[in-house]
Write a protein that holds these residues in place. Structure first.
Motif, PDB file in Angstrom:
ATOM      1  N   UNK A  90      -4.736   2.188 -19.642  1.00  0.00           N
ATOM      2  CA  UNK A  90      -2.733   2.420 -19.411  1.00  0.00           C
ATOM      3  C   UNK A  90      -2.552   1.966 -18.108  1.00  0.00           C
ATOM      4  N   UNK A  91      -2.823   2.639 -17.044  1.00  0.00           N
ATOM      5  CA  UNK A  91      -2.391   2.328 -15.768  1.00  0.00           C
ATOM      6  C   UNK A  91      -3.443   1.495 -14.909  1.00  0.00           C
ATOM      7  N   UNK A  92      -3.654   0.239 -14.978  1.00  0.00           N
ATOM      8  CA  UNK A  92      -4.589  -0.451 -14.115  1.00  0.00           C
ATOM      9  C   UNK A  92      -4.076  -0.895 -13.057  1.00  0.00           C
ATOM     10  N   UNK A  93      -2.653  -0.800 -12.678  1.00  0.00           N
ATOM     11  CA  UNK A  93      -1.940  -1.277 -11.622  1.00  0.00           C
ATOM     12  C   UNK A  93      -2.734  -0.884 -10.146  1.00  0.00           C
ATOM     13  N   UNK A  94      -3.199   0.303 -10.183  1.00  0.00           N
ATOM     14  CA  UNK A  94      -3.895   0.687  -8.981  1.00  0.00           C
ATOM     15  C   UNK A  94      -5.025  -0.274  -8.802  1.00  0.00           C
ATOM     16  N   UNK A  95      -5.843  -0.848  -9.863  1.00  0.00           N
ATOM     17  CA  UNK A  95      -7.003  -1.525  -9.927  1.00  0.00           C
ATOM     18  C   UNK A  95      -6.489  -3.008  -9.411  1.00  0.00           C
ATOM     19  N   UNK A  96      -5.299  -3.417  -9.915  1.00  0.00           N
ATOM     20  CA  UNK A  96      -4.653  -4.727  -9.918  1.00  0.00           C
ATOM     21  C   UNK A  96      -4.471  -4.898  -8.440  1.00  0.00           C
ATOM     22  N   UNK A  97      -4.044  -3.810  -7.995  1.00  0.00           N
ATOM     23  CA  UNK A  97      -3.526  -3.711  -6.435  1.00  0.00           C
ATOM     24  C   UNK A  97      -4.487  -4.419  -5.619  1.00  0.00           C
ATOM     25  N   UNK A 101       0.819  -1.222   0.153  1.00  0.00           N
ATOM     26  CA  UNK A 101      -0.076  -0.003  -0.102  1.00  0.00           C
ATOM     27  C   UNK A 101       1.042   1.263   0.019  1.00  0.00           C
ATOM     28  N   UNK A 102       1.786   1.065   0.914  1.00  0.00           N
ATOM     29  CA  UNK A 102       2.763   2.469   0.937  1.00  0.00           C
ATOM     30  C   UNK A 102       3.387   2.746  -0.260  1.00  0.00           C
ATOM     31  N   UNK A 103       3.826   1.553  -1.318  1.00  0.00           N
ATOM     32  CA  UNK A 103       4.540   1.872  -2.224  1.00  0.00           C
ATOM     33  C   UNK A 103       3.709   2.010  -3.527  1.00  0.00           C
ATOM     34  N   UNK A 104       2.255   1.694  -3.454  1.00  0.00           N
ATOM     35  CA  UNK A 104       1.632   1.820  -4.756  1.00  0.00           C
ATOM     36  C   UNK A 104       0.403   2.835  -4.429  1.00  0.00           C
ATOM     37  N   UNK A 105      -0.349   2.581  -3.380  1.00  0.00           N
ATOM     38  CA  UNK A 105      -1.786   3.691  -3.271  1.00  0.00           C
ATOM     39  C   UNK A 105      -1.462   4.756  -2.508  1.00  0.00           C
ATOM     40  N   UNK A 106      -0.898   4.447  -1.293  1.00  0.00           N
ATOM     41  CA  UNK A 106      -0.935   5.667  -0.522  1.00  0.00           C
ATOM     42  C   UNK A 106       0.680   5.863  -0.064  1.00  0.00           C
ATOM     43  N   UNK A 107       1.408   6.769  -0.676  1.00  0.00           N
ATOM     44  CA  UNK A 107       2.629   7.020  -0.358  1.00  0.00           C
ATOM     45  C   UNK A 107       2.979   7.785   1.087  1.00  0.00           C
ATOM     46  N   UNK A 108       2.029   8.565   1.454  1.00  0.00           N
ATOM     47  CA  UNK A 108       2.180   9.423   2.289  1.00  0.00           C
ATOM     48  C   UNK A 108       1.640   9.292   3.634  1.00  0.00           C
ATOM     49  N   UNK A 109       0.928   8.276   3.503  1.00  0.00           N
ATOM     50  CA  UNK A 109       0.172   7.593   4.621  1.00  0.00           C
ATOM     51  C   UNK A 109       1.238   6.791   5.628  1.00  0.00           C
TER      52      UNK A 109
END
Lengths: 536, 364
Positions: free
Chosen positions: B265-272, B105-113
């Motif tokens: 293009x960038x479905x990696x967030x969904x794939x996460x 999560x920290x690496x892909x979706x929520x870098x600042x949390x």
């Protein structure tokens, strides 16, 4: 665990039954027998009923018109005045003249009273109750019993088209507030001796009549027993609507998701009964409950079974999509615009960013403001007088929608999102399921606004866990998807043609599985070869 | 009233989701480079043998779960100690997966949390699921399975349609002989993920006795093993053995490479999210296993144990200060030295004792 506890409670309450009844009717507690004297009967009635202006006693003490002095008593407005006049006429004239002195008056009156539905009343409590139920009480001097004559009348709403669940194709009549009209509507649809109604009276003051309907041999007898015993457990002052009963007997007491279906369509109830469900009819409301139901019944409209199966399937897919749109669209919009912009195609992202540049609020607040605005307009639409209807649509559509965008307070995309969400919410055929979605949407919006997609997932998983743990009268709520059942899947998203649904749903209509003879296929499959020959 | 009980299919689906779980996050058998699929196959077959061992244990005494078996055959005290050791093992496994989820999560979706907050939310969500007990977990897995199948299915479809997989990355086969392939497989790949089916010794006995159980479980295991091998090899075929070897989350990188029209293009967030589901199933299963263990030892209800154990898992997951340390401990130390004790030695010991103490077994 919960079930065990419940069963224990139920069992205890069953033993306590007589007590409960006595408590329910504590306000009319009295002695068991009544005096044969007309005067003392009337005195009892007057004492119990007080001086209510709608309570009427008509006393005829002149013996020349009949063999004995008698009195009738009823509540004004609950009876049919025309039939009452007939009754009076026969009691005073021909009827009285034909009396011969050597017969026991009790038997004679009982045999000769010119009415169909006659109950013999032999206690003070029953006397009062039968008057309150809307019967005419006939009391004859010298006769130990009194006679309760049913000539129900008064003003009631007639059978009309249901307003809450409309269909394009299908029967257009809906239940009314009168329970006997409603049970008759079911009888007219299912002309079988196996259709049974079990009655209960609930509510210390309202004395509401409740009828539990099921088809013997199809409905699971344990479920019927469970429904009845849960109804027997209710100890309350009043039942004014089936919603009261629903809250008292449903499984997930604290759940936003309904585990009992309500409908004002007799055909939906009849369909449910034929699948093996149990229906609960409550006097005074057109909304009838059916149970046990699973999540997917709330996405089904009764029309699905009347339209062609391919169209029905398509409509169900649309409803499923709408369910998720109504639940998730605003939160996904918030999540993508605030946290995961990279997911959007570049052109769309630029368009959105350009719009959002001029709006002062962050996406979450903007969405909340718009959603709440919509909820207010919607509530106003339900409450306001019909005549001002158009005014609301002008204010809603023009002022709050277009003007807000032009003023730069909200972005156009947000208006689109909120409107589409709202419209999708109305697609769901069951209002209580739509309400659950409406409430959960706000929670998901908060989560999306604070933690993006991660937050949405963190909101969805507990919802799913909750759904997975719910049961409706022993049937898992997400059946047949999970636990998976191939047979029941014929009627979830894909509605199989009728000739393919050969068995009743598993776990509901287990008792009497076969709906059609097993080897019967559609006409075309049955047809002989030469019918199929394309060259013919 | 209808009484619904756990079904074999639900259990089998849970097993496959559990196996796929967090595995797709990492490149497995990276040491074997392009021959990772051979290493994976060796690992899968060894895992299958272990699963057979567990099934033999289950079939010898189908009424008791792992913890009860130890308490029954090793006596109350020694049995309880061993059961407690297993609880500790499951707790640790859950904490590792939780940390994985947090780092992802920290690496892909929520870098600042802050990491702690993410872990706290995740363990709360999972703990809430565990609170409902095993049946609800199985039902949830049954629902999540189609989503995972569609997710991974679309991934494979897009990879094959867009032609970004280079089949020549298969070659040369066995460049350095069997040595590196073998050492990559054993014991690492057995400990993670294939030997972890040990956990299901806790769940098997929940299902009413059924003839299909053995077969269904084996089929589920084989399907998930094949899926894992394919997905793992696809990472290498798309990224190449070198890049795949050094990438933190190779599968997400594969997803980023995919480009179907301008929209996807960038479905990696969904794939996460799909990776989350797998991780969640895994955490929930281990968590539940540990909670059931504590319940068996102390006979205090499951829902009471959920909170203290949740806090323990949360604390354990914060044990490693950096991600590098965490990965090193996970992929080098515990996998080689600690996990085999639980997955091979102790169950084998149990089997021997069970076979020796025939009388005890018949007591039922």
């Amino acid at each position: 665990m919960i079930f065990k506890l419940l069963k224990m409670l139920l069992f205890r309450s069953r033993q306590k039954q007589p007590q409960v009844e006595a408590k329910n009717q504590a306000n009319v507690s009295s002695s068991d027998t009544i005096s044969p004297l007309l005067k003392s009967k009337l005195a009892v009635l007057k004492e119990r009923m007080g001086t209510s202006s709608d309570f009427i006693i008509r006393e005829i003490s002149d013996t020349s018109s009949g063999p004995y002095p008698f009195a009738i008593s009823y509540i004004d407005g609950l009876i049919d005045q025309g039939l009452l006049a007939d009754l009076m006429e026969s009691l005073t004239s021909d009827f009285g003249n034909s009396f011969q002195g050597d017969v026991d008056p009790a038997i004679w009156f009982k045999d000769k009273l010119p009415v169909g539905n006659l109950n013999v009343v032999s206690s003070e409590k029953q006397m009062v109750n039968s008057i309150l139920e809307g019967r005419v009480l006939v009391m004859i001097h010298g006769v130990q019993e009194a006679y309760a004559v049913s000539i129900l009348g008064g003003q009631r709403r007639g059978v009309e088209e249901p307003t809450s669940q409309t269909v394009v194709r299908g029967p257009k009549e809906g239940f009314t507030e009168d329970i006997s009209t409603n049970t008759a509507m079911l009888r007219r649809r299912i002309r079988s001796a196996d259709l049974s109604f079990e009655s209960r009276i609930v509510g210390k003051y309202t004395q509401t009549k409740i009828s539990v309907a099921y088809i013997k041999g199809i409905a699971n007898p344990d479920v019927v027993k469970e429904v009845l015993s849960r109804i027997d457990m209710i100890q309350t002052d009043s039942i004014l609507e089936s919603g009261y009963i629903e809250e008292f007997i449903q499984d997930g007491v604290r759940s936003t998701f309904p585990t009992i279906y309500n409908t004002e369509r007799p055909d939906t109830v009849a369909g449910g009964l034929l699948e093996g469900l149990v229906a609960i009819l409550v006097d005074g409301t057109p909304f009838t409950l059916i149970a046990p139901v699973t999540f997917f019944r709330f996405i089904v409209s009764s029309e699905d079974y009347y339209q062609r199966y391919d169209l029905a399937t398509f409509l169900r897919i649309i409803r499923f999509v709408s369910f998720f749109v109504a639940l998730l669209l605003p939160s996904i919009y918030i999540a993508t615009t605030t946290f995961h912009q990279e997911m959007l195609p570049t052109t769309l992202l630029i368009a959105l960013a350009a719009q959002r540049e001029s709006t002062p609020l962050p996406a979450l607040l903007e969405a909340l403001v718009m959603e709440i605005t919509f909820e207010v307009i919607r509530e106003a639409g339900v409450r306001m007088p019909r005549a001002i209807g158009p005014a609301i649509s002008i204010v809603g559509a023009l002022v709050l929608g277009q003007a807000a965008v032009q003023a730069g307070i909200v972005s156009a995309a947000m208006v689109i999102v909120v409107s589409f969400t709202a419209i999708s919410n109305f697609v769901l055929p069951a209002i209580n399921m739509a309400a659950a979605v409406r409430l959960l949407r706000f929670i998901l919006m908060f989560l999306a606004g604070t933690m993006g997609l991660f937050g949405i997932l963190a909101g969805l998983i507990p919802i799913l866990a909750h759904l997975a743990s719910l049961q409706s009268f022993g049937v898992p709520y997400l059946m047949p998807l999970a636990p998976f059942n191939k047979n029941n899947m014929k009627d979830v998203i894909y509605r199989a043609p009728w000739w393919k649904m050969k068995t009743r749903p598993v776990m509901i209509g287990d008792n009497n599985e076969v709906r059609q003879s097993a080897n019967h296929n559609s006409f075309s499959e049955q047809a002989t070869d030469h019918n199929k020959d394309p060259m013919r | 009233m209808n009484k619904y009980s756990v079904r074999v299919s639900g259990l089998a689906i849970t097993l496959s989701l559990f196996e796929i779980g967090s595995t797709t996050l990492f490149l497995l058998g990276g040491k074997a480079k392009q021959d990772a699929w051979i290493s994976m196959s060796i690992g899968a077959i060894s895992g299958l043998i272990l699963l057979l061992l567990y099934l033999v244990i289950y079939n010898l005494d189908a009424k008791h779960d792992l913890f009860e078996l130890y308490r029954k055959y090793f006596g109350k005290i020694l049995g309880s100690v061993l059961a407690l050791v297993f609880v500790a093992y499951f707790t640790y496994e859950a904490s590792r997966n939780l940390r994985d989820l947090g780092e992802l999560t920290a690496m892909t979706l929520l870098n600042k949390t802050p990491l702690f907050l993410i872990l706290l939310i995740a363990i709360t969500v999972v703990g809430n699921t565990v609170r409902y007990g095993p049946m609800v977990l199985f039902i949830m897995c049954t629902i999540l399975m189609p989503i995972m199948v569609i997710g991974y299915g679309l991934l494979v479809l897009f990879i094959s349609v867009t032609g970004i997989a280079h089949l020549d990355y298969f070659l040369p086969v066995l460049e350095n002989g069997m040595g590196p392939v073998w050492s990559a497989a054993i014991p690492e790949l057995v400990s993670f993920p294939f030997g972890q089916t040990l956990l299901f010794l806790v769940f098997f006995c929940l299902v009413p006795k059924s003839k299909h159980l053995n077969k269904t479980i084996l089929v589920a295991y084989c399907i998930s093993a094949v899926v894992l091998i394919i997905l793992n090899q696809l990472e290498i075929l798309v990224l190449g053995p070198d890049l795949a070897g050094i990438s933190t989350y190779p599968l997400l990188q594969v997803v980023q490479v995919i480009q179907v029209t301008k929209v996807l293009e960038r479905t990696d967030a969904l794939f996460t999210l799909i990776l989350y589901l797998g991780l969640g199933v895994k955490i929930a299963s281990f968590y539940l296993g540990a909670v059931i263990g504590l319940y068996r030892i102390t006979s205090i209800k499951i829902n009471i144990w959920v909170i203290p154990l949740g806090i323990t898992i949360l604390m354990l997951s914060l044990l490693s200060k950096t991600y590098t340390e965490f990965i090193w401990v996970g992929l080098h130390f515990t996998v080689n030295k600690v996990f085999p004790i639980f997955q091979i030695a102790l169950p084998f010991l149990l089997l021997c004792v069970m076979l020796l103490r025939k009388k005890k077994r018949k007591e039922g």
